[in-house]
Design a protein around this motif. Structure first.
Motif, PDB file in Angstrom:
ATOM      1  N   UNK A 212       8.116  -8.252  -3.772  1.00  0.00           N
ATOM      2  CA  UNK A 212       8.883  -7.083  -4.194  1.00  0.00           C
ATOM      3  C   UNK A 212       9.727  -7.406  -5.429  1.00  0.00           C
ATOM      4  N   UNK A 213      10.382  -8.572  -5.412  1.00  0.00           N
ATOM      5  CA  UNK A 213      11.215  -8.948  -6.552  1.00  0.00           C
ATOM      6  C   UNK A 213      10.370  -9.164  -7.807  1.00  0.00           C
ATOM      7  N   UNK A 214       9.225  -9.849  -7.644  1.00  0.00           N
ATOM      8  CA  UNK A 214       8.355 -10.110  -8.787  1.00  0.00           C
ATOM      9  C   UNK A 214       7.828  -8.819  -9.380  1.00  0.00           C
ATOM     10  N   UNK A 215       7.356  -7.919  -8.533  1.00  0.00           N
ATOM     11  CA  UNK A 215       6.770  -6.673  -9.016  1.00  0.00           C
ATOM     12  C   UNK A 215       7.832  -5.717  -9.554  1.00  0.00           C
ATOM     13  N   UNK A 216       9.039  -5.762  -9.006  1.00  0.00           N
ATOM     14  CA  UNK A 216      10.116  -4.921  -9.543  1.00  0.00           C
ATOM     15  C   UNK A 216      10.432  -5.315 -10.977  1.00  0.00           C
ATOM     16  N   UNK A 217      10.462  -6.633 -11.223  1.00  0.00           N
ATOM     17  CA  UNK A 217      10.712  -7.116 -12.579  1.00  0.00           C
ATOM     18  C   UNK A 217       9.580  -6.717 -13.519  1.00  0.00           C
ATOM     19  N   UNK A 218       8.333  -6.874 -13.062  1.00  0.00           N
ATOM     20  CA  UNK A 218       7.190  -6.518 -13.891  1.00  0.00           C
ATOM     21  C   UNK A 218       7.132  -5.009 -14.138  1.00  0.00           C
ATOM     22  N   UNK A 219       7.529  -4.209 -13.132  1.00  0.00           N
ATOM     23  CA  UNK A 219       7.491  -2.754 -13.286  1.00  0.00           C
ATOM     24  C   UNK A 219       8.499  -2.281 -14.325  1.00  0.00           C
ATOM     25  N   UNK A 220       9.642  -2.962 -14.415  1.00  0.00           N
ATOM     26  CA  UNK A 220      10.627  -2.587 -15.435  1.00  0.00           C
ATOM     27  C   UNK A 220      10.071  -2.823 -16.833  1.00  0.00           C
ATOM     28  N   UNK A 221       9.243  -3.855 -16.976  1.00  0.00           N
ATOM     29  CA  UNK A 221       8.649  -4.164 -18.267  1.00  0.00           C
ATOM     30  C   UNK A 221       7.407  -3.312 -18.543  1.00  0.00           C
ATOM     31  N   UNK A 222       6.792  -2.782 -17.478  1.00  0.00           N
ATOM     32  CA  UNK A 222       5.544  -2.012 -17.615  1.00  0.00           C
ATOM     33  C   UNK A 222       5.639  -0.729 -16.789  1.00  0.00           C
ATOM     34  N   UNK A 223       6.561   0.180 -17.133  1.00  0.00           N
ATOM     35  CA  UNK A 223       6.815   1.356 -16.285  1.00  0.00           C
ATOM     36  C   UNK A 223       5.643   2.313 -16.167  1.00  0.00           C
ATOM     37  N   UNK A 224       4.740   2.322 -17.137  1.00  0.00           N
ATOM     38  CA  UNK A 224       3.599   3.238 -17.066  1.00  0.00           C
ATOM     39  C   UNK A 224       2.405   2.618 -16.353  1.00  0.00           C
ATOM     40  N   UNK A 225       2.543   1.355 -15.917  1.00  0.00           N
ATOM     41  CA  UNK A 225       1.424   0.638 -15.315  1.00  0.00           C
ATOM     42  C   UNK A 225       1.649   0.364 -13.837  1.00  0.00           C
ATOM     43  N   UNK A 226       2.896   0.020 -13.464  1.00  0.00           N
ATOM     44  CA  UNK A 226       3.209  -0.352 -12.087  1.00  0.00           C
ATOM     45  C   UNK A 226       4.226   0.593 -11.474  1.00  0.00           C
ATOM     46  N   UNK A 227       4.051   0.914 -10.203  1.00  0.00           N
ATOM     47  CA  UNK A 227       4.996   1.736  -9.458  1.00  0.00           C
ATOM     48  C   UNK A 227       6.355   1.036  -9.375  1.00  0.00           C
ATOM     49  N   UNK A 228       7.421   1.793  -9.523  1.00  0.00           N
ATOM     50  CA  UNK A 228       8.768   1.258  -9.378  1.00  0.00           C
ATOM     51  C   UNK A 228       9.592   2.206  -8.509  1.00  0.00           C
ATOM     52  N   UNK A 229      10.029   1.757  -7.315  1.00  0.00           N
ATOM     53  CA  UNK A 229       9.739   0.436  -6.743  1.00  0.00           C
ATOM     54  C   UNK A 229       8.351   0.397  -6.122  1.00  0.00           C
ATOM     55  N   UNK A 230       7.791  -0.791  -6.041  1.00  0.00           N
ATOM     56  CA  UNK A 230       6.489  -0.951  -5.418  1.00  0.00           C
ATOM     57  C   UNK A 230       6.605  -0.588  -3.940  1.00  0.00           C
ATOM     58  N   UNK A 231       5.542  -0.031  -3.373  1.00  0.00           N
ATOM     59  CA  UNK A 231       5.548   0.351  -1.959  1.00  0.00           C
ATOM     60  C   UNK A 231       4.868  -0.736  -1.139  1.00  0.00           C
ATOM     61  N   UNK A 232       5.637  -1.375  -0.256  1.00  0.00           N
ATOM     62  CA  UNK A 232       5.120  -2.460   0.580  1.00  0.00           C
ATOM     63  C   UNK A 232       5.367  -2.110   2.046  1.00  0.00           C
ATOM     64  N   UNK A 233       4.322  -2.194   2.851  1.00  0.00           N
ATOM     65  CA  UNK A 233       4.442  -1.937   4.282  1.00  0.00           C
ATOM     66  C   UNK A 233       3.927  -3.140   5.059  1.00  0.00           C
ATOM     67  N   UNK A 234       4.585  -3.415   6.179  1.00  0.00           N
ATOM     68  CA  UNK A 234       4.174  -4.495   7.084  1.00  0.00           C
ATOM     69  C   UNK A 234       3.971  -3.869   8.454  1.00  0.00           C
TER      70      UNK A 234
END
Length: 254
Positions: A212-234
């Protein structure tokens, strides 16, 4: 990028150390590592120069040598580890661009995994079946759980091919960094899955938090490519493979 320290190593010594390090990390065929493309890339990283162009050339060379993108990116990361520097996302994407656009790609099994470098869902389900049957262990105890990571941000049409593989590269790297080799994983069009166990306590939750932390950082840099916040289910795993397949299909369609 700041100058990456490499001690008193000359370029040749650095390349030799890089090769030893990447072979120790699991490079499949040591004899296939050497390539003219490694030298300009190592020089750029060693001296803190822009490394995107040599990274793309190295990606092309690795694809021509039938090296999968996962193995190739780990090799690139090994050099940055030696130079005590963080690998820029732009270098990751440049390497991926060289690998993906090469006319003579790797063998069909590697190519089928696509830019994420993760197995497709069919391969994931085959490994899950082995886990259910006790043939393959996740090296942990407790109950089985399914982790689903959805990084999709709307629909990416045929015109968005570049955005799609950028997303796949970023998601694939985040999943590998977060879950490692102990977890069977799968991927399809922006949705990754991982199979783990609830014990030892906190292991899965720590991996989820890292993703979640890694993808949140990447999503801020790539807002049109990755969901922010990423949706993770367990979720607890069902008792049979057909129900698991149904869960994954439903997640893909959501």
């Amino acid at each position: 990028m700041n100058k990456a320290p490499a001690g008193d190593d000359g370029l040749g010594t650095l390349c030799a150390r890089w090769r030893r390090h990447t072979v120790a990390e699991g490079w499949r065929v040591p004899e296939d590592w050497s390539s003219p493309a490694v030298v300009p890339f190592a020089y750029a990283v060693m001296h803190g120069l822009p490394a995107e162009a040599p990274a793309q050339a190295l990606g092309t060379a690795r694809a021509l040598a039938d090296v999968g993108i996962t193995e190739g990116l780990r090799d690139v990361g090994a050099l940055y580890d030696l130079c005590r520097a963080s690998m820029p996302v732009s270098v990751t994407l440049a390497f991926a661009a060289g690998w993906e656009t090469t006319d003579t790609g790797p063998d069909p099994q590697i190519a089928a995994r696509g830019m994420s470098g993760l197995p497709q869902h069919a391969e994931f389900l085959a490994r899950a079946a082995d886990v259910f049957a006790g043939i393959e262990s996740t090296r942990e105890g407790g109950s089985l759980v399914l982790v689903t990571i959805d990084g999709r941000v709307g629909r990416i049409g045929s015109a968005g091919r570049l955005a799609r593989w950028k997303r796949d590269v970023l998601l694939g790297e985040a999943v590998r960094l977060s879950f490692g080799e102990d977890y069977p994983t799968g991927y399809r069009d922006g949705v990754a899955v991982a199979l783990g166990r609830s014990e030892p306590a906190g292991r899965v939750l720590a991996s989820v938090a890292r993703a979640r932390a890694t993808l949140s950082s990447l999503a801020r840099e790539n807002p049109s490519i990755l969901r922010a916040p990423v949706r993770i289910t367990v979720r607890p795993l069902p008792d049979d493979l057909d129900t698991l397949r149904g869960l994954i299909t439903a997640d893909d369609a959501a």
